[in-house]
Design a protein around this motif. Structure first.
Motif, PDB file in Angstrom:
ATOM      1  N   LEU A 306     -10.139  20.608-109.347  1.00 36.01           N
ATOM      2  CA  LEU A 306     -10.101  19.171-109.080  1.00 36.01           C
ATOM      3  C   LEU A 306     -10.106  18.893-107.579  1.00 36.01           C
ATOM      4  CD1 LEU A 306      -9.722  16.189-109.888  1.00 36.01           C
ATOM      5  CD2 LEU A 306      -7.252  16.626-109.967  1.00 36.01           C
ATOM      6  N   ALA A 307      -9.281  19.619-106.843  1.00 36.80           N
ATOM      7  CA  ALA A 307      -9.218  19.428-105.394  1.00 36.80           C
ATOM      8  C   ALA A 307     -10.570  19.721-104.748  1.00 36.80           C
ATOM      9  CB  ALA A 307      -8.135  20.321-104.799  1.00 36.80           C
ATOM     10  N   ARG A 308     -11.249  20.767-105.238  1.00 35.58           N
ATOM     11  CA  ARG A 308     -12.547  21.117-104.651  1.00 35.58           C
ATOM     12  C   ARG A 308     -13.603  20.069-104.981  1.00 35.58           C
ATOM     13  NH1 ARG A 308     -13.890  23.704-100.156  1.00 35.58           N
ATOM     14  NH2 ARG A 308     -16.097  24.233-100.182  1.00 35.58           N
ATOM     15  N   VAL A 309     -13.572  19.532-106.193  1.00 33.86           N
ATOM     16  CA  VAL A 309     -14.518  18.474-106.566  1.00 33.86           C
ATOM     17  C   VAL A 309     -14.344  17.268-105.653  1.00 33.86           C
ATOM     18  CG1 VAL A 309     -15.049  16.758-108.328  1.00 33.86           C
ATOM     19  CG2 VAL A 309     -14.823  19.152-108.968  1.00 33.86           C
ATOM     20  N   LEU A 310     -13.103  16.856-105.424  1.00 31.90           N
ATOM     21  CA  LEU A 310     -12.845  15.700-104.567  1.00 31.90           C
ATOM     22  C   LEU A 310     -13.307  15.968-103.138  1.00 31.90           C
ATOM     23  CD1 LEU A 310      -9.294  14.681-105.872  1.00 31.90           C
ATOM     24  CD2 LEU A 310     -11.498  13.610-106.408  1.00 31.90           C
ATOM     25  N   LEU A 311     -13.079  17.194-102.655  1.00 31.90           N
ATOM     26  CA  LEU A 311     -13.513  17.522-101.302  1.00 31.90           C
ATOM     27  C   LEU A 311     -15.035  17.544-101.209  1.00 31.90           C
ATOM     28  CD1 LEU A 311     -12.089  18.214 -98.631  1.00 31.90           C
ATOM     29  CD2 LEU A 311     -12.447  20.631 -99.150  1.00 31.90           C
ATOM     30  N   ALA A 312     -15.699  18.053-102.247  1.00 31.90           N
ATOM     31  CA  ALA A 312     -17.162  18.083-102.246  1.00 31.90           C
ATOM     32  C   ALA A 312     -17.753  16.678-102.227  1.00 31.90           C
ATOM     33  CB  ALA A 312     -17.668  18.848-103.474  1.00 31.90           C
ATOM     34  N   LEU A 313     -17.083  15.735-102.885  1.00 30.80           N
ATOM     35  CA  LEU A 313     -17.585  14.363-102.934  1.00 30.80           C
ATOM     36  C   LEU A 313     -17.581  13.701-101.563  1.00 30.80           C
ATOM     37  CD1 LEU A 313     -15.935  13.081-106.233  1.00 30.80           C
ATOM     38  CD2 LEU A 313     -18.345  13.652-105.858  1.00 30.80           C
ATOM     39  N   VAL A 314     -16.625  14.068-100.713  1.00 31.46           N
ATOM     40  CA  VAL A 314     -16.557  13.459 -99.379  1.00 31.46           C
ATOM     41  C   VAL A 314     -17.247  14.316 -98.325  1.00 31.46           C
ATOM     42  CG1 VAL A 314     -14.412  12.279 -99.943  1.00 31.46           C
ATOM     43  CG2 VAL A 314     -14.311  14.500 -98.830  1.00 31.46           C
ATOM     44  N   ALA A 315     -17.575  15.574 -98.652  1.00 33.60           N
ATOM     45  CA  ALA A 315     -18.163  16.468 -97.656  1.00 33.60           C
ATOM     46  C   ALA A 315     -19.621  16.130 -97.361  1.00 33.60           C
ATOM     47  CB  ALA A 315     -18.044  17.919 -98.122  1.00 33.60           C
ATOM     48  N   THR A 316     -20.351  15.689 -98.374  1.00 31.56           N
ATOM     49  CA  THR A 316     -21.766  15.409 -98.205  1.00 31.56           C
ATOM     50  C   THR A 316     -22.176  14.339 -99.208  1.00 31.56           C
ATOM     51  OG1 THR A 316     -23.979  16.414 -98.129  1.00 31.56           O
ATOM     52  CG2 THR A 316     -22.442  17.249 -99.785  1.00 31.56           C
ATOM     53  N   ARG A 317     -23.347  13.733 -98.987  1.00 23.21           N
ATOM     54  CA  ARG A 317     -23.741  12.596 -99.817  1.00 23.21           C
ATOM     55  C   ARG A 317     -24.747  12.956-100.903  1.00 23.21           C
ATOM     56  NH1 ARG A 317     -23.732  10.017 -94.663  1.00 23.21           N
ATOM     57  NH2 ARG A 317     -26.005  10.174 -94.519  1.00 23.21           N
ATOM     58  N   ASP A 318     -25.431  14.092-100.783  1.00 19.86           N
ATOM     59  CA  ASP A 318     -26.462  14.386-101.773  1.00 19.86           C
ATOM     60  C   ASP A 318     -25.932  15.288-102.873  1.00 19.86           C
ATOM     61  OD1 ASP A 318     -27.850  17.382-101.173  1.00 19.86           O
ATOM     62  OD2 ASP A 318     -26.654  16.498 -99.571  1.00 19.86           O
ATOM     63  N   ARG A 319     -26.523  15.179-104.040  1.00 18.41           N
ATOM     64  CA  ARG A 319     -26.041  15.893-105.220  1.00 18.41           C
ATOM     65  C   ARG A 319     -26.103  17.400-105.029  1.00 18.41           C
ATOM     66  NH1 ARG A 319     -29.180  17.923-109.217  1.00 18.41           N
ATOM     67  NH2 ARG A 319     -28.178  18.433-111.225  1.00 18.41           N
ATOM     68  N   ALA A 320     -27.206  17.919-104.513  1.00 21.87           N
ATOM     69  CA  ALA A 320     -27.347  19.362-104.336  1.00 21.87           C
ATOM     70  C   ALA A 320     -26.283  19.895-103.381  1.00 21.87           C
ATOM     71  CB  ALA A 320     -28.747  19.697-103.810  1.00 21.87           C
ATOM     72  N   GLY A 321     -26.031  19.153-102.308  1.00 21.68           N
ATOM     73  CA  GLY A 321     -25.018  19.576-101.346  1.00 21.68           C
ATOM     74  C   GLY A 321     -23.630  19.599-101.967  1.00 21.68           C
ATOM     75  N   ARG A 322     -23.321  18.603-102.779  1.00 18.92           N
ATOM     76  CA  ARG A 322     -21.999  18.550-103.408  1.00 18.92           C
ATOM     77  C   ARG A 322     -21.800  19.719-104.375  1.00 18.92           C
ATOM     78  NH1 ARG A 322     -21.766  11.960-104.439  1.00 18.92           N
ATOM     79  NH2 ARG A 322     -20.881  11.452-102.382  1.00 18.92           N
ATOM     80  N   ILE A 323     -22.839  20.051-105.126  1.00 20.61           N
ATOM     81  CA  ILE A 323     -22.732  21.194-106.044  1.00 20.61           C
ATOM     82  C   ILE A 323     -22.514  22.481-105.259  1.00 20.61           C
ATOM     83  CG2 ILE A 323     -24.019  22.600-107.704  1.00 20.61           C
ATOM     84  CD1 ILE A 323     -25.375  20.009-108.638  1.00 20.61           C
ATOM     85  N   THR A 324     -23.244  22.632-104.164  1.00 23.11           N
ATOM     86  CA  THR A 324     -23.105  23.844-103.350  1.00 23.11           C
ATOM     87  C   THR A 324     -21.733  23.937-102.719  1.00 23.11           C
ATOM     88  OG1 THR A 324     -25.487  23.696-102.862  1.00 23.11           O
ATOM     89  CG2 THR A 324     -24.170  25.187-101.501  1.00 23.11           C
ATOM     90  N   VAL A 325     -21.218  22.829-102.204  1.00 22.66           N
ATOM     91  CA  VAL A 325     -19.880  22.831-101.613  1.00 22.66           C
ATOM     92  C   VAL A 325     -18.832  23.192-102.658  1.00 22.66           C
ATOM     93  CG1 VAL A 325     -18.098  21.376-100.574  1.00 22.66           C
ATOM     94  CG2 VAL A 325     -20.441  21.237 -99.748  1.00 22.66           C
ATOM     95  N   PHE A 326     -19.000  22.664-103.873  1.00 17.78           N
ATOM     96  CA  PHE A 326     -18.048  23.011-104.934  1.00 17.78           C
ATOM     97  C   PHE A 326     -18.095  24.504-105.243  1.00 17.78           C
ATOM     98  CE2 PHE A 326     -17.360  23.950-109.443  1.00 17.78           C
ATOM     99  CZ  PHE A 326     -16.016  23.598-109.547  1.00 17.78           C
ATOM    100  N   LEU A 327     -19.294  25.049-105.434  1.00 15.06           N
ATOM    101  CA  LEU A 327     -19.422  26.465-105.762  1.00 15.06           C
ATOM    102  C   LEU A 327     -18.914  27.353-104.629  1.00 15.06           C
ATOM    103  CD1 LEU A 327     -22.921  26.530-107.493  1.00 15.06           C
ATOM    104  CD2 LEU A 327     -20.676  26.690-108.566  1.00 15.06           C
ATOM    105  N   ALA A 328     -18.982  26.841-103.399  1.00 18.95           N
ATOM    106  CA  ALA A 328     -18.503  27.620-102.253  1.00 18.95           C
ATOM    107  C   ALA A 328     -16.988  27.670-102.174  1.00 18.95           C
ATOM    108  CB  ALA A 328     -19.059  27.024-100.955  1.00 18.95           C
TER     109      ALA A 328
END
Length: 389
Positions: A306-328
């Protein structure tokens, strides 16, 4: 066989096994780190070294240096403020979300939950970086993720000290601790930057590749040891040293005559360190202990995700970037080392260690196994997606 020879033999056997696993992983197209951790968990043997101190003082400096050495300097300048936001507020928010979630769910009291939150706040995207080298990812996104990992390791170690004191019932002042953290990080950056500049000056006196490689190795360890010796952040010192030296070379290319040879040497050193650390991580994880605390384990993995999902949502604006940030957002050797370093007097120590085992195993194996396939779907074989923003 004497003790030294036995230790060397055990280390080489571990490294040899890691290489074989890495070759097999390449054939089946899964990240080597994922395979090493998964294979390691199948064996009930202990690593042939004291994991915590060996990780912190033998393997961590070259891993930090190599990652920082390969950062794109132009992207780093563009994204500096975003990396800082992920590394400091992002790491603190992650620890807070994890601690608050576990406390609200009633699986751990807040003090113990905060210790666990600090332990798992740092990401370890080494497996992601390895996949990046097989699938071209936009340079800004890659730099954002790698820069976050380098920075949040140091922030998490500082936060861990504060959480540990709080859990032990020692008097703590958040303001004083925050100031101490700033001093530790700032001191580490200053030491590393000065070391990088000094090494750049030394390198001007030689054009031998072996000298240049050796100077960078010395910088990685001396910056780390000097900073930790005066209670500053060794992680930030080593990273700053690598970045400062790379910047000095970019400004004056004559400062290093054999950059490609140095790069190849560091690729090999990083592989050795990564291979040993990841297979040792697998050896340390005890799946049977994870099964002892099913509610705690499910809650811990859930709040970390959950914490990583929330961080991914604010880290970048595009869908592909958010998925990558989450997986990272994988957790690896550093959380294990911190968890195993907990004094026996820390309340709920066994539960914290069990939850850490679970988070490391699940985030590396579950998130890491499909990583290369997901990245290819997101960016194509040549990284056709637009630059992350």
């Amino acid at each position: 066989m004497n003790e030294v020879a036995h230790g060397v033999g055990a280390f080489i056997a571990l490294l040899g096994a890691a290489v074989l696993v890495a070759i097999l992983a390449e054939r089946v197209r899964i990240p080597a780190a994922v395979a090493m951790v998964a294979v390691g968990t199948l064996f009930r043997i202990a690593p042939p070294f004291a994991f915590g101190d060996t990780l912190l003082f033998v393997f961590l400096p070259p891993l930090i240096f190599e990652a920082a050495w390969n950062l794109d300097l132009d992207a780093l300048r563009r994204l500096g403020w975003r990396i800082a936001a992920l590394a400091v507020p992002g790491t603190l928010a992650t620890a807070g979300i994890v601690a608050g979630g576990l406390a609200l769910l009633g699986v751990l009291p807040f003090g113990a939950a905060l210790v666990f939150g600090a332990i798992v706040a740092a990401t370890d995207p080494i497996a992601v970086v390895a996949a990046f080298r097989r699938v071209t990812v936009p340079v800004d996104l890659r730099t954002l993720i790698e820069g976050e990992s380098l920075s949040n390791d140091g922030v998490a170690v500082v936060l861990f000290g504060f959480a540990l004191a709080l859990a032990a019932g020692q008097p703590v002042s958040p303001g004083a601790e925050a100031l101490a953290g700033v001093v530790q990080i700032g001191g580490g950056v200053l030491i590393g930057a000065l070391g990088g500049v000094l090494c750049a000056a030394v390198l001007r006196a030689t054009n031998a590749a072996e000298h240049e490689v050796t100077v960078t190795i010395v910088l990685a360890y001396v910056a780390y040891l000097a900073a930790t010796g005066i209670h500053c952040s060794g992680i930030f010192a080593t990273a700053a040293g690598a970045i400062a030296l790379r910047a000095a070379i970019a400004h004056n290319p004559n400062a290093m005559s054999h950059t490609e040879e140095v790069d190849r040497a560091w690729n090999a050193l990083a592989f050795v360190a990564n291979a040993v650390v990841f297979i040792a991580t697998g050896l340390l994880i005890q799946p049977d202990r994870i099964a002892h605390e099913p509610v705690l384990v499910l809650a811990a993995v859930g709040v970390v995700w959950l914490a990583r999902v929330l961080l991914a949502l604010v880290a970048t604006r595009d869908r592909a970037g958010r998925i990558t940030v989450f997986l990272a957002g994988m957790r690896g050797a550093l959380p294990l080392a911190l968890a195993l370093s907990l004094p026996d007097t820390v309340p709920f120590r066994p539960q914290i260690i069990d939850a850490t085992f679970a988070v490391v195993l699940v985030t590396i194996v579950v998130q890491g196994a499909p990583l290369e396939v997901v990245l290819k779907r997101l960016y194509g074989p040549r990284g056709d997606a637009a630059r992350a923003s």
